[in-house]
Design an enzyme around this catalytic site. Structure first.
Site, PDB file in Angstrom:
ATOM      1  CE  LYS A 284     -13.349  37.785   7.774  1.00 23.82           C
ATOM      2  NZ  LYS A 284     -11.974  37.632   7.270  1.00 23.82           N
TER       3      LYS A 284
ATOM      4  CE1 TYR B 233     -14.669  37.397  11.098  1.00 17.77           C
ATOM      5  CE2 TYR B 233     -16.666  36.155  10.640  1.00 17.77           C
ATOM      6  CZ  TYR B 233     -15.291  36.252  10.611  1.00 17.77           C
ATOM      7  OH  TYR B 233     -14.532  35.226  10.084  1.00 17.77           O
TER       8      TYR B 233
ATOM      9  CG  ASN C  93      -5.255  33.988   7.394  1.00 15.64           C
ATOM     10  OD1 ASN C  93      -6.232  33.231   7.385  1.00 15.64           O
ATOM     11  ND2 ASN C  93      -4.475  34.125   8.464  1.00 15.64           N
TER      12      ASN C  93
ATOM     13  CB  THR D 133      -8.329  29.131  14.889  1.00 17.05           C
ATOM     14  OG1 THR D 133      -9.557  29.863  14.763  1.00 17.05           O
ATOM     15  CG2 THR D 133      -8.033  28.392  13.603  1.00 17.05           C
TER      16      THR D 133
HETATM   17  N1  NAP Z   1     -11.749  30.117  12.569  1.00 23.24           N
HETATM   18  C1  NAP Z   1     -12.869  30.052  11.864  1.00 23.24           C
HETATM   19  O1  NAP Z   1     -13.771  29.238  12.129  1.00 23.24           O
HETATM   20  C2  NAP Z   1     -13.061  30.973  10.686  1.00 23.24           C
HETATM   21  C3  NAP Z   1     -14.265  30.853   9.959  1.00 23.24           C
HETATM   22  C4  NAP Z   1     -14.453  31.686   8.854  1.00 23.24           C
HETATM   23  C5  NAP Z   1     -13.465  32.592   8.496  1.00 23.24           C
HETATM   24  N2  NAP Z   1     -12.316  32.678   9.238  1.00 23.24           N
HETATM   25  C6  NAP Z   1     -11.319  33.651   8.804  1.00 23.24           C
HETATM   26  O2  NAP Z   1     -10.059  33.009   8.654  1.00 23.24           O
HETATM   27  C7  NAP Z   1      -9.001  33.923   8.932  1.00 23.24           C
HETATM   28  C8  NAP Z   1      -8.057  33.314   9.959  1.00 23.24           C
HETATM   29  O3  NAP Z   1      -8.810  33.091  11.141  1.00 23.24           O
HETATM   30  P1  NAP Z   1      -8.249  32.243  12.382  1.00 23.24           P
HETATM   31  O4  NAP Z   1      -9.404  31.490  12.896  1.00 23.24           O
HETATM   32  O5  NAP Z   1      -7.000  31.563  12.018  1.00 23.24           O
HETATM   33  O6  NAP Z   1      -7.956  33.451  13.414  1.00 23.24           O
HETATM   34  P2  NAP Z   1      -6.949  33.529  14.642  1.00 23.24           P
HETATM   35  O7  NAP Z   1      -6.559  32.193  15.127  1.00 23.24           O
HETATM   36  O8  NAP Z   1      -7.588  34.492  15.589  1.00 23.24           O
HETATM   37  O9  NAP Z   1      -5.663  34.219  13.973  1.00 23.24           O
HETATM   38  C9  NAP Z   1      -5.768  35.513  13.438  1.00 23.24           C
HETATM   39  C10 NAP Z   1      -4.457  35.927  12.787  1.00 23.24           C
HETATM   40  O10 NAP Z   1      -4.623  37.289  12.346  1.00 23.24           O
HETATM   41  C11 NAP Z   1      -3.613  38.097  12.950  1.00 23.24           C
HETATM   42  N3  NAP Z   1      -4.157  39.406  13.293  1.00 23.24           N
HETATM   43  C12 NAP Z   1      -5.301  39.662  13.961  1.00 23.24           C
HETATM   44  N4  NAP Z   1      -5.410  40.984  14.186  1.00 23.24           N
HETATM   45  C13 NAP Z   1      -4.311  41.562  13.632  1.00 23.24           C
HETATM   46  C14 NAP Z   1      -3.839  42.895  13.569  1.00 23.24           C
HETATM   47  N5  NAP Z   1      -4.504  43.914  14.129  1.00 23.24           N
HETATM   48  N6  NAP Z   1      -2.679  43.141  12.915  1.00 23.24           N
HETATM   49  C15 NAP Z   1      -1.966  42.115  12.378  1.00 23.24           C
HETATM   50  N7  NAP Z   1      -2.362  40.837  12.431  1.00 23.24           N
HETATM   51  C16 NAP Z   1      -3.514  40.564  13.058  1.00 23.24           C
HETATM   52  C17 NAP Z   1      -3.203  37.340  14.216  1.00 23.24           C
HETATM   53  O11 NAP Z   1      -1.857  37.621  14.559  1.00 23.24           O
HETATM   54  P3  NAP Z   1      -1.395  38.503  15.812  1.00 23.24           P
HETATM   55  O12 NAP Z   1      -2.385  38.278  16.901  1.00 23.24           O
HETATM   56  O13 NAP Z   1      -0.020  38.023  16.088  1.00 23.24           O
HETATM   57  O14 NAP Z   1      -1.422  39.896  15.272  1.00 23.24           O
HETATM   58  C18 NAP Z   1      -3.300  35.887  13.753  1.00 23.24           C
HETATM   59  O15 NAP Z   1      -2.109  35.506  13.112  1.00 23.24           O
HETATM   60  C19 NAP Z   1      -9.671  35.215   9.411  1.00 23.24           C
HETATM   61  O16 NAP Z   1      -9.761  36.120   8.342  1.00 23.24           O
HETATM   62  C20 NAP Z   1     -11.055  34.753   9.821  1.00 23.24           C
HETATM   63  O17 NAP Z   1     -12.011  35.787   9.738  1.00 23.24           O
HETATM   64  C21 NAP Z   1     -12.087  31.895  10.315  1.00 23.24           C
END
Ligand code: NAP
Length: 244
Positions: free
Chosen positions: A151, A147, A80, A182
């Protein structure tokens, strides 16, 4: 009750945090949760690991710790963790940032998927890999070259892995989670309009209340994985089904 195992990346916030909470409530899952930051939660089923998934040498050395052997009913890997990256057009992107993004969004889940399959190929458990992709994997978005392409690549990697393991107990999903409220969306809204022509649209999603909550999406991720036999194909989108 027989025990199951979940390996989850990006558990510290956003969608990953909501997935973590959903699985902690299930009681029968041991959870190995991997992010840079630890939550410090005291729960007997939770093992938090702090690593930067962008540092592939560290990840490679740690891999054996993430896949314990055991007589599990189910083993699940949810890749994730992800990063939107620098929101800027091709031509001004910084090399180090591009590399970090490819490592986190593509190479880390590839390493983890590969090691998961190696670790559990002889296990009788139900085995599921869910790589969190994005609608942006099949749609070019200006400002998101890294991105969209990472993906798209993880979605293809996941489809190839499924094809290679068609008649096995492994199941692979590449799952688009929709647009979720988020920190990633916060980061997107802070982009410069000159770098990101869709800025107004993304700001409006927030104002109009169009963003899904992480908890709603986590419930759908959990439903998909619990009912994997009801879902055909690798490419899935949480917006394509409702919870019963
Ligand atoms: N939010 C959206 O609208 C959306 C839409 C489509 C897809 N997604 C996908 O859904 C997933 C979760 O997204 P989110 O919105 O929940 O993102 P988020 O709030 O930015 O959280 C990202 C998570 O990934 C971890 N992470 C990021 N970089 C990292 C690194 N270098 N090493 C280890 N951990 C890392 C962060 O933890 P730390 O910072 O503690 O490392 C955090 O727990 C992602 O794959 C994103 O691409 C999100």
């Amino acid at each position: 009750m027989k025990h199951s195992l979940l390996i989850l990346t990006g558990h510290s916030k956003g969608l990953g945090r909501a997935i973590l909470d959903t699985y902690l409530q299930k009681d029968n899952y041991t959870i190995i949760a991997i992010s840079r930051s630890k939550l410090g939660l005291k729960h007997p089923n939770l093992h938090e690991v702090s690593i930067d998934l962008g540092d592939l040498d560290v990840l490679e050395n740690k891999l054996p710790e993430f896949f314990p052997s055991g007589d599990y009913e189910e083993v699940v890997l949810i890749n994730n963790a992800g990063w939107i990256g620098e929101i800027k057009p091709v031509g001004v992107l910084q090399v180090k940032q591009m590399r970090a993004q490819v490592n986190v969004n593509l190479l880390a889940p590839m390493y983890l998927t590969n090691a998961f399959v190696a670790a559990y190929k002889d296990s009788n458990a139900k085995k599921i890999i869910c790589n969190i992709s994005s609608g942006a994997s099949s749609r070019p978005v200006a400002g998101w070259a890294g991105y969209c392409s990472t993906k798209a690549a993880i979605a293809m990697f996941t489809q190839v892995a499924e094809k290679e393991h068609e008649n096995s107990q492994f199941r692979f999903f590449s799952l688009a989670p929709g647009i979720i409220d988020t920190e990633m969306q916060d980061e997107i809204r802070q982009a410069e309009e000159s770098d990101f022509p869709d800025l107004a649209r993304f700001k409006n999603y927030k104002v109009a209340g169009d963003l899904s909550s992480p908890e709603t999406v986590a419930a759908k991720v959990s439903y998909l994985l619990d009912h994997s036999e009801d879902f055909e194909g690798v490419i899935q989108d949480v917006r394509a089904f409702d919870l019963p």
